[in-house]
Design a protein around this motif. Structure first.
Motif, PDB file in Angstrom:
ATOM      1  N   ILE A  67      72.848 -24.777  15.692  1.00  0.00           N
ATOM      2  CA  ILE A  67      71.655 -23.968  15.959  1.00  0.00           C
ATOM      3  C   ILE A  67      70.525 -24.843  16.505  1.00  0.00           C
ATOM      4  O   ILE A  67      70.249 -25.915  15.953  1.00  0.00           O
ATOM      5  CB  ILE A  67      71.153 -23.287  14.662  1.00  0.00           C
ATOM      6  CG1 ILE A  67      72.190 -22.284  14.160  1.00  0.00           C
ATOM      7  CG2 ILE A  67      69.813 -22.583  14.887  1.00  0.00           C
ATOM      8  CD1 ILE A  67      71.854 -21.702  12.794  1.00  0.00           C
ATOM      9  N   PHE A  69      70.317 -26.525  19.284  1.00  0.00           N
ATOM     10  CA  PHE A  69      70.705 -27.508  20.293  1.00  0.00           C
ATOM     11  C   PHE A  69      71.376 -26.813  21.466  1.00  0.00           C
ATOM     12  O   PHE A  69      71.956 -25.742  21.309  1.00  0.00           O
ATOM     13  CB  PHE A  69      71.655 -28.546  19.682  1.00  0.00           C
ATOM     14  CG  PHE A  69      70.956 -29.498  18.765  1.00  0.00           C
ATOM     15  CD1 PHE A  69      70.528 -30.734  19.226  1.00  0.00           C
ATOM     16  CD2 PHE A  69      70.686 -29.142  17.452  1.00  0.00           C
ATOM     17  CE1 PHE A  69      69.855 -31.600  18.387  1.00  0.00           C
ATOM     18  CE2 PHE A  69      70.009 -30.006  16.609  1.00  0.00           C
ATOM     19  CZ  PHE A  69      69.589 -31.243  17.080  1.00  0.00           C
ATOM     20  N   TYR A  73      75.932 -32.015  25.166  1.00  0.00           N
ATOM     21  CA  TYR A  73      75.159 -33.257  25.001  1.00  0.00           C
ATOM     22  C   TYR A  73      76.082 -34.311  24.406  1.00  0.00           C
ATOM     23  O   TYR A  73      77.196 -33.991  23.960  1.00  0.00           O
ATOM     24  CB  TYR A  73      73.915 -33.026  24.118  1.00  0.00           C
ATOM     25  CG  TYR A  73      74.186 -32.523  22.718  1.00  0.00           C
ATOM     26  CD1 TYR A  73      74.400 -33.414  21.668  1.00  0.00           C
ATOM     27  CD2 TYR A  73      74.234 -31.158  22.438  1.00  0.00           C
ATOM     28  CE1 TYR A  73      74.657 -32.934  20.385  1.00  0.00           C
ATOM     29  CE2 TYR A  73      74.477 -30.681  21.165  1.00  0.00           C
ATOM     30  CZ  TYR A  73      74.689 -31.581  20.137  1.00  0.00           C
ATOM     31  OH  TYR A  73      74.945 -31.126  18.869  1.00  0.00           O
TER      32      TYR A  73
ATOM     33  N   ASP B 121      76.542 -15.088   9.146  1.00  0.00           N
ATOM     34  CA  ASP B 121      75.858 -15.924  10.130  1.00  0.00           C
ATOM     35  C   ASP B 121      76.549 -17.290  10.161  1.00  0.00           C
ATOM     36  O   ASP B 121      76.242 -18.183   9.374  1.00  0.00           O
ATOM     37  CB  ASP B 121      74.380 -16.076   9.738  1.00  0.00           C
ATOM     38  CG  ASP B 121      73.599 -16.958  10.703  1.00  0.00           C
ATOM     39  OD1 ASP B 121      74.213 -17.510  11.646  1.00  0.00           O
ATOM     40  OD2 ASP B 121      72.379 -17.095  10.513  1.00  0.00           O
ATOM     41  N   GLY B 123      76.380 -19.654  12.223  1.00  0.00           N
ATOM     42  CA  GLY B 123      75.485 -20.757  12.560  1.00  0.00           C
ATOM     43  C   GLY B 123      74.896 -21.396  11.303  1.00  0.00           C
ATOM     44  O   GLY B 123      74.788 -22.610  11.196  1.00  0.00           O
ATOM     45  N   ARG B 124      74.551 -20.541  10.347  1.00  0.00           N
ATOM     46  CA  ARG B 124      73.979 -21.037   9.095  1.00  0.00           C
ATOM     47  C   ARG B 124      75.035 -21.825   8.302  1.00  0.00           C
ATOM     48  O   ARG B 124      74.726 -22.836   7.662  1.00  0.00           O
ATOM     49  CB  ARG B 124      73.479 -19.840   8.269  1.00  0.00           C
ATOM     50  CG  ARG B 124      72.346 -20.158   7.332  1.00  0.00           C
ATOM     51  CD  ARG B 124      71.516 -18.912   7.031  1.00  0.00           C
ATOM     52  NE  ARG B 124      72.248 -17.866   6.329  1.00  0.00           N
ATOM     53  CZ  ARG B 124      72.489 -17.862   5.011  1.00  0.00           C
ATOM     54  NH1 ARG B 124      72.077 -18.862   4.264  1.00  0.00           N
ATOM     55  NH2 ARG B 124      73.149 -16.867   4.455  1.00  0.00           N
ATOM     56  N   ILE B 126      77.586 -23.515   9.637  1.00  0.00           N
ATOM     57  CA  ILE B 126      77.779 -24.806  10.313  1.00  0.00           C
ATOM     58  C   ILE B 126      76.631 -25.758   9.950  1.00  0.00           C
ATOM     59  O   ILE B 126      76.832 -26.946   9.705  1.00  0.00           O
ATOM     60  CB  ILE B 126      77.856 -24.605  11.851  1.00  0.00           C
ATOM     61  CG1 ILE B 126      79.001 -23.652  12.218  1.00  0.00           C
ATOM     62  CG2 ILE B 126      77.970 -25.929  12.584  1.00  0.00           C
ATOM     63  CD1 ILE B 126      80.380 -24.114  11.852  1.00  0.00           C
ATOM     64  N   GLN B 127      75.424 -25.192   9.871  1.00  0.00           N
ATOM     65  CA  GLN B 127      74.256 -25.992   9.496  1.00  0.00           C
ATOM     66  C   GLN B 127      74.402 -26.532   8.055  1.00  0.00           C
ATOM     67  O   GLN B 127      74.080 -27.683   7.785  1.00  0.00           O
ATOM     68  CB  GLN B 127      73.017 -25.114   9.585  1.00  0.00           C
ATOM     69  CG  GLN B 127      71.762 -25.845   9.967  1.00  0.00           C
ATOM     70  CD  GLN B 127      70.682 -24.876  10.438  1.00  0.00           C
ATOM     71  OE1 GLN B 127      70.591 -23.735   9.961  1.00  0.00           O
ATOM     72  NE2 GLN B 127      69.878 -25.309  11.375  1.00  0.00           N
ATOM     73  N   ASP B 140      68.272 -33.258  12.543  1.00  0.00           N
ATOM     74  CA  ASP B 140      67.762 -32.954  13.896  1.00  0.00           C
ATOM     75  C   ASP B 140      68.401 -33.805  14.986  1.00  0.00           C
ATOM     76  O   ASP B 140      67.827 -33.996  16.062  1.00  0.00           O
ATOM     77  CB  ASP B 140      66.224 -33.095  13.950  1.00  0.00           C
ATOM     78  CG  ASP B 140      65.545 -31.730  14.092  1.00  0.00           C
ATOM     79  OD1 ASP B 140      66.255 -30.727  14.275  1.00  0.00           O
ATOM     80  OD2 ASP B 140      64.306 -31.677  14.015  1.00  0.00           O
ATOM     81  N   GLY B 142      71.697 -33.163  15.941  1.00  0.00           N
ATOM     82  CA  GLY B 142      72.809 -32.423  16.547  1.00  0.00           C
ATOM     83  C   GLY B 142      74.157 -32.882  16.028  1.00  0.00           C
ATOM     84  O   GLY B 142      75.168 -32.780  16.717  1.00  0.00           O
ATOM     85  N   LEU B 143      74.159 -33.406  14.782  1.00  0.00           N
ATOM     86  CA  LEU B 143      75.426 -33.836  14.170  1.00  0.00           C
ATOM     87  C   LEU B 143      76.347 -32.632  14.027  1.00  0.00           C
ATOM     88  O   LEU B 143      75.962 -31.585  13.521  1.00  0.00           O
ATOM     89  CB  LEU B 143      75.175 -34.441  12.784  1.00  0.00           C
ATOM     90  CG  LEU B 143      76.430 -34.770  11.966  1.00  0.00           C
ATOM     91  CD1 LEU B 143      77.242 -35.859  12.642  1.00  0.00           C
ATOM     92  CD2 LEU B 143      76.075 -35.195  10.552  1.00  0.00           C
ATOM     93  N   GLN B 144      77.587 -32.814  14.486  1.00  0.00           N
ATOM     94  CA  GLN B 144      78.581 -31.760  14.416  1.00  0.00           C
ATOM     95  C   GLN B 144      79.879 -32.489  14.078  1.00  0.00           C
ATOM     96  O   GLN B 144      80.244 -33.464  14.736  1.00  0.00           O
ATOM     97  CB  GLN B 144      78.580 -31.060  15.784  1.00  0.00           C
ATOM     98  CG  GLN B 144      79.458 -29.885  15.926  1.00  0.00           C
ATOM     99  CD  GLN B 144      80.557 -30.209  16.897  1.00  0.00           C
ATOM    100  OE1 GLN B 144      81.164 -31.264  16.843  1.00  0.00           O
ATOM    101  NE2 GLN B 144      80.818 -29.284  17.805  1.00  0.00           N
ATOM    102  N   ILE B 201      85.369 -28.023  21.928  1.00  0.00           N
ATOM    103  CA  ILE B 201      84.362 -28.095  20.859  1.00  0.00           C
ATOM    104  C   ILE B 201      83.614 -29.425  20.925  1.00  0.00           C
ATOM    105  O   ILE B 201      82.391 -29.463  20.924  1.00  0.00           O
ATOM    106  CB  ILE B 201      85.005 -27.916  19.467  1.00  0.00           C
ATOM    107  CG1 ILE B 201      85.755 -26.567  19.386  1.00  0.00           C
ATOM    108  CG2 ILE B 201      83.953 -28.008  18.357  1.00  0.00           C
ATOM    109  CD1 ILE B 201      84.886 -25.328  19.555  1.00  0.00           C
TER     110      ILE B 201
END
Lengths: 128, 388
Positions: A67, A69, A73, B121, B123-124, B126-127, B140, B142-144, B201
């Motif tokens: 979310i 971003f 990248y 949700d 997205g939540r 994944i966060q 902040d 963008g760690l995935q 991904i």
């Protein structure tokens, strides 16, 4: 990002740097700064500015962004010139699979990695 | 261990998307099934360990998760310990139950792992998963997590040790196994072409190579060998139970990974090596991650993972089947439940109760569970060896 992890160029220190520590006994450097040296175990460390330069150890293009971003990248593991390895975004180049191969020299940038985000430490290809 | 510990019973709630089912209901079904399988009544449980990673962030149930959920199993009044160890929570809870029984502090203990990740949700969710890293350092950025695996895999691709075809084929194998597991989230075969053509991904990792957001639960009842007399099911012995955390890294890259150190400790505790093991359930949060574990866990030499896969050694019917359950990639990955699902699979396999995915003649099984990420490696690692 919490205070104390990095110094930005607006902090009056010149180029931005990361806030590490050096062991007074074995001279090895840690990031983030640690009160006890991870290598020799002595509680005798001093603050030291690190991470102005590094080299890419590994990188990956992110195509599915969390979310806030915008994909694509690049994220990478960067080996700081002083030794420690950090995870961070890569900026200053196109988000291409071959943009920053292992060994690419990089320099520190302190800036948000997403619109409206907090300033974070990132690296960009040196001279890029 | 002061005395021998056996697994008396295991149970699961199927992994998948269950919008109408709450965390306590997931946990309740898995726990009740484990008790029934064990032939044990709720009041015979003397201690319980409850693993969950994300409820604090996703449902707001930050504290006393186990006390809330285990009432659905009829367990209350006894010591209940809440276990959080990111994706390694399930095996960590099991480890604590084994220690409690092995030390003699109780005779019968329950471990339950449950996770509710579909909360309307994604997205939540994944966060919330990104909280399995040092958030002060990575917030902040963008760690995935798939990108972490992608970076490790890319090194092998660059050196020529692995090819994109290997990444696809190990995924095909995972889904083929998952088709045989009624508890698996994904029960559909895929082709190598479909895997490579699915949505990217991170780096070379595509959607079909990844484990999924999932709801589910798994549980196990352990007890002392003496207390197990007259048990309804064949007894499965716990040969080793080891837990480690990520070590300081020098950055030079030559140290053993958390997983490798944990599994080596288990081999030592059991006096058993890879050559004596009949099946492995490993932490393939992405299917290609399984290839790294072939080497890390000592089943082939560095650089030979691709060959082990090509030989068919790691498929059901091969010399050393990996993830006959379908693994995280196909069974699904409700993070706090995964470690106990691996253990349930090992127990079913060793009892000869795994149906169409049965590994013939299985006598010794290894389960390996990883959790979190800190300074380039897993923050937690658990490994167990079981035998009949």
């Amino acid at each position: 990002m919490t205070q104390g992890v990095f110094r930005s160029s607006t902090d009056g220190e010149g180029a931005p740097s990361l806030a590490g520590s050096r062991c007074r006994y074995c001279a090895r450097v840690s990031f983030p700064a640690r009160p006890i040296c991870p290598w020799c175990g002595r509680e005798d460390t001093e603050p030291v500015a690190v991470g102005r330069r590094g080299t890419i150890q590994a990188s990956a293009v992110v195509y599915h962004a969390p979310i806030g971003f915008t994909a694509p990248y690049i994220v990478a593991l960067v080996e700081l010139a002083e030794g420690p390895v950090v995870f961070c975004p890569i900026t200053g180049c196109l988000p291409d699979e071959n943009a920053v191969p292992p060994g690419t020299p990089v320099e520190l940038v302190v800036a948000p990695a997403r619109a409206g985000g907090a300033p974070v430490f990132q690296f960009r290809p040196l001279g890029g | 261990m002061l005395r021998e510990v056996v697994v008396l019973g295991v149970g699961m709630h199927r992994f998948g998307k269950f919008p109408e089912t709450s965390l306590r209901e997931l946990a309740g079904e898995a726990g009740r099934r484990a008790l029934k399988d064990a032939g044990v009544l709720p009041r015979q449980i003397q201690a319980a360990y409850f693993a969950n990673a994300l409820a604090g962030l996703l449902t707001g149930q930050e504290s006393i998760r186990g006390q809330v959920a285990l009432r659905e199993v009829g367990v209350a009044g006894v010591p209940i310990v809440n276990v959080e160890n990111a994706c390694a929570g399930g095996a960590t809870a099991f480890h604590q139950a084994v220690l409690a029984v092995g030390s003699g502090s109780c005779d019968v203990a329950l471990a339950v792992g449950a996770e509710k990740m579909f909360v309307g949700d994604t997205g939540r969710t994944i966060q919330a998963l990104a909280a399995s890293a040092d958030v002060e350092l990575t917030h902040d950025m963008g760690l995935q997590f798939t990108a972490i695996y992608a970076m490790r895999i890319q090194k092998r691709l660059a050196s020529g040790a692995l090819t994109l075809r290997h990444l696809a084929e190990v995924t095909v194998k995972s889904h083929r196994h998952g088709c045989l597991n009624p508890y698996a989230q994904h029960q559909k075969e895929v082709t190598a072409e479909e895997v490579l053509a699915s949505r990217p991904i991170a780096g070379p990792i595509t959607l079909l190579m990844c484990s999924s957001v999932s709801d589910g639960a798994a549980a196990a009842v352990v007890c002392s060998a003496e207390a197990a007399r007259g048990a309804p099911q064949p007894l499965v012995r716990v040969l080793a139970s080891e837990l480690r955390s990520g070590a300081f890294r020098s950055g030079a890259g030559e140290e053993l990974s958390t997983a490798a150190r944990t599994v080596r400790a288990a081999y030592e505790q059991a006096g058993v090596g890879p050559e004596e093991i009949d099946l492995v359930e490993c932490h393939d949060a992405t299917a290609p991650g399984e290839l790294l574990y072939y080497e890390d866990l000592g089943f082939c030499k560095p650089g030979e993972a691709g060959r082990l896969l090509d030989e068919g050694a790691t498929t059901i019917g091969g010399r050393i089947p990996f993830n006959p359950s379908g693994g995280l990639t196909s069974r699904g990955h409700p993070v706090g439940a995964t470690g106990l699902a691996q253990i349930a699979e090992a127990v079913w396999q060793l009892r000869g109760q795994a149906g169409p995915r049965q590994v013939q003649g299985a006598r010794v099984a290894l389960t390996q569970n990883s959790g979190g990420w800190l300074e380039g490696d897993s923050a937690a690692g658990a490994a167990h060896l079981f035998a009949v």
